[in-house]
Write a protein that holds these residues in place. Structure first.
Motif, mmCIF file in Angstrom:
data_model
loop_
_atom_site.group_PDB
_atom_site.id
_atom_site.type_symbol
_atom_site.label_atom_id
_atom_site.label_comp_id
_atom_site.label_asym_id
_atom_site.label_seq_id
_atom_site.Cartn_x
_atom_site.Cartn_y
_atom_site.Cartn_z
ATOM 1 N N GLU A 277 76.103 47.538 32.902
ATOM 2 C CA GLU A 277 76.924 46.677 32.054
ATOM 3 C C GLU A 277 78.201 46.248 32.769
ATOM 4 O O GLU A 277 78.681 45.128 32.579
ATOM 5 N N VAL B 88 90.945 47.949 25.302
ATOM 6 C CA VAL B 88 89.552 47.710 24.917
ATOM 7 C C VAL B 88 89.485 46.672 23.799
ATOM 8 O O VAL B 88 88.682 45.729 23.852
ATOM 9 N N LEU C 186 87.642 42.816 23.827
ATOM 10 C CA LEU C 186 86.648 42.380 22.851
ATOM 11 C C LEU C 186 87.151 41.196 22.031
ATOM 12 O O LEU C 186 86.380 40.300 21.680
ATOM 13 N N ASN D 103 82.237 41.123 26.543
ATOM 14 C CA ASN D 103 81.789 42.232 25.694
ATOM 15 C C ASN D 103 81.261 43.400 26.522
ATOM 16 O O ASN D 103 81.504 44.571 26.193
ATOM 17 N N LEU D 104 80.549 43.095 27.597
ATOM 18 C CA LEU D 104 80.055 44.158 28.476
ATOM 19 C C LEU D 104 81.209 44.900 29.141
ATOM 20 O O LEU D 104 81.196 46.135 29.242
ATOM 21 N N ASP E 146 82.768 47.110 26.480
ATOM 22 C CA ASP E 146 81.967 48.308 26.232
ATOM 23 C C ASP E 146 82.155 49.336 27.338
ATOM 24 O O ASP E 146 82.261 50.541 27.078
ATOM 25 N N TRP E 147 82.183 48.852 28.595
ATOM 26 C CA TRP E 147 82.378 49.775 29.706
ATOM 27 C C TRP E 147 83.766 50.408 29.660
ATOM 28 O O TRP E 147 83.914 51.611 29.886
ATOM 29 N N ARG F 172 85.595 50.930 27.043
ATOM 30 C CA ARG F 172 85.623 51.892 25.939
ATOM 31 C C ARG F 172 85.030 53.228 26.370
ATOM 32 O O ARG F 172 85.589 54.291 26.082
ATOM 33 N N ASP F 173 83.893 53.193 27.083
ATOM 34 C CA ASP F 173 83.280 54.435 27.562
ATOM 35 C C ASP F 173 84.114 55.083 28.660
ATOM 36 O O ASP F 173 84.271 56.309 28.692
#
Length: 283
Positions: free
Chosen positions: A18, A204, A208, A267-268, A271-272, A274-275
Motif C-alpha cells: 500500500e 493521518v 485522508l 488513502n493508501l 492507511d499506511w 495510521r499503521d
C-alpha cells in the motif's frame, strides 16, 4: 556491493504494497499537475475545432483525445488537478489549524470552554453539508475561496473531536503532572508536551481528508456549486463530458481516472501512516 544490493532487496520485501502504490499514484499525479505548464506549455485552453472529439491514442499530439471544443484532455487534466490540490491542501490545512486549536483548548481547559466548543461542534455535525453549501453559495456566490471556506467549516469538527479525545487521555498523565508541579506554564505544556504526542493521528486524518476534499470539490463543481466553469477542473471536465458519454467516453472517463488514482494514492498513504504511527504495532 552485494551487501548493498541485499539491503535494498530486503527493504523492498518489507515495504508494504500500500505504501509503494500510494507513493506511485500520488507522486505521478502531483508531478503531472505541478509541472503541467512545462509539459504542456499552457495548452489546456487552446481550442481546435477541426480536432474536436478526437479519440484517444490516435494522435501523439492528443494522447487522451480532445473534448467538444478540440482542447487536449490530458493537458486539461493536468491543469485541472491544480484546483483540486489547492482546494484539498488549503481546506485541510485550515480545518486542521482551527480544529486542533479548538480541541487543545477544550481538552486541556475543560469547563465552559469545553462545553461551548463541543456544543458548537454538535450543531455543526447536525447541519447537512449540502444544505449549508447551497445556502452559503446562494448568498455569497460561487468561487474557489468560498469552496475552501465551506470545507474548513465542514471539517474542523473532526479534528477538534480527535484532538480533544487525545488531550483528555494525556492531560493527567504523570509527565504532564510533573511539568505542572515544577511550574511549567500552560502554553508550554500544551505545545511542548501534549501537541507532539498527538500529532500522529492528526497527520493521518489530514492525509485522508485531502483525498476526501478532492472528491468533494469535484462533486460540487460537477453540480455547478464549485469553481467557475471557465477554470479547468476535474469536476468541470466530468460535467462537460456527461452528454458525450456514449459518443466520446474519454472526455469524462480520463478525468474520472485522475480523481480515482489521486484519491486512492492518498488513502493508501493514509492507511499506511495510521499503521506506522500506531504505538501498539509490532516493530
Amino acid at each position: 556491493m552485494a551487501t548493498s544490493s541485499a539491503k535494498r532487496a530486503s527493504l523492498f520485501r518489507h515495504t508494504p504494497l500500500e505504501l509503494i502504490l500510494g507513493i506511485v499514484f500520488t507522486t505521478s499525479m502531483v508531478v503531472l499537475v505541478v509541472f503541467s505548464d512545462v509539459i504542456f506549455h499552457g495548452t489546456a485552453d487552446m481550442m481546435d475545432l477541426r480536432a474536436r472529439l478526437l479519440p484517444p491514442f490516435v494522435s501523439l499530439k492528443h494522447i487522451f483525445g480532445t473534448d467538444p471544443l478540440g482542447r487536449d484532455v490530458l493537458a486539461r487534466i493536468a491543469a485541472g488537478g491544480k484546483i483540486s490540490l489547492i482546494v484539498g491542501i488549503l481546506s485541510v490545512g485550515g480545518a486542521t489549524l482551527v480544529g486542533t486549536t479548538a480541541g487543545l483548548i477544550a481538552g486541556y481547559f475543560r469547563g465552559v470552554a469545553d462545553m461551548v466548543l463541543m456544543r458548537i461542534a454538535d450543531v455543526q455535525l447536525a447541519m447537512p453539508f449540502m444544505l449549508m453549501a447551497l445556502t452559503f453559495i446562494a448568498i455569497v456566490g460561487p468561487g474557489l475561496s468560498i469552496l475552501i471556506v465551506l470545507m474548513i467549516i465542514a471539517q474542523w469538527v473532526q479534528h477538534a473531536r480527535l484532538v480533544r479525545g487525545q488531550v483528555l487521555s494525556l492531560r493527567d498523565r504523570e509527565f504532564i503532572q510533573s511539568a505542572r508541579a515544577i511550574g511549567v506554564g500552560r502554553g508550554r505544556i500544551i505545545f511542548k508536551h501534549i501537541l507532539p504526542n498527538i500529532i500522529g493521528p492528526v497527520i493521518v486524518l489530514m492525509t485522508l481528508n485531502v483525498a476526501n476534499n478532492i472528491l468533494l470539490e469535484s462533486s460540487l463543481t460537477f453540480v455547478g456549486l464549485g469553481v467557475d466553469a471557465t477554470i479547468p477542473s476535474w469536476g468541470g471536465m466530468l460535467a462537460d463530458g456527461r452528454t458525450y458519454v456514449q459518443s466520446a467516453w474519454w472526455v469524462s472517463v480520463f478525468p474520472g481516472f485522475a480523481i480515482m488514482f489521486t484519491v486512492l494514492g492518498l488513502n493508501l498513504l493514509g492507511d499506511w501512516l495510521r499503521d506506522y504511527l500506531d504505538p501498539t504495532r509490532e516493530k
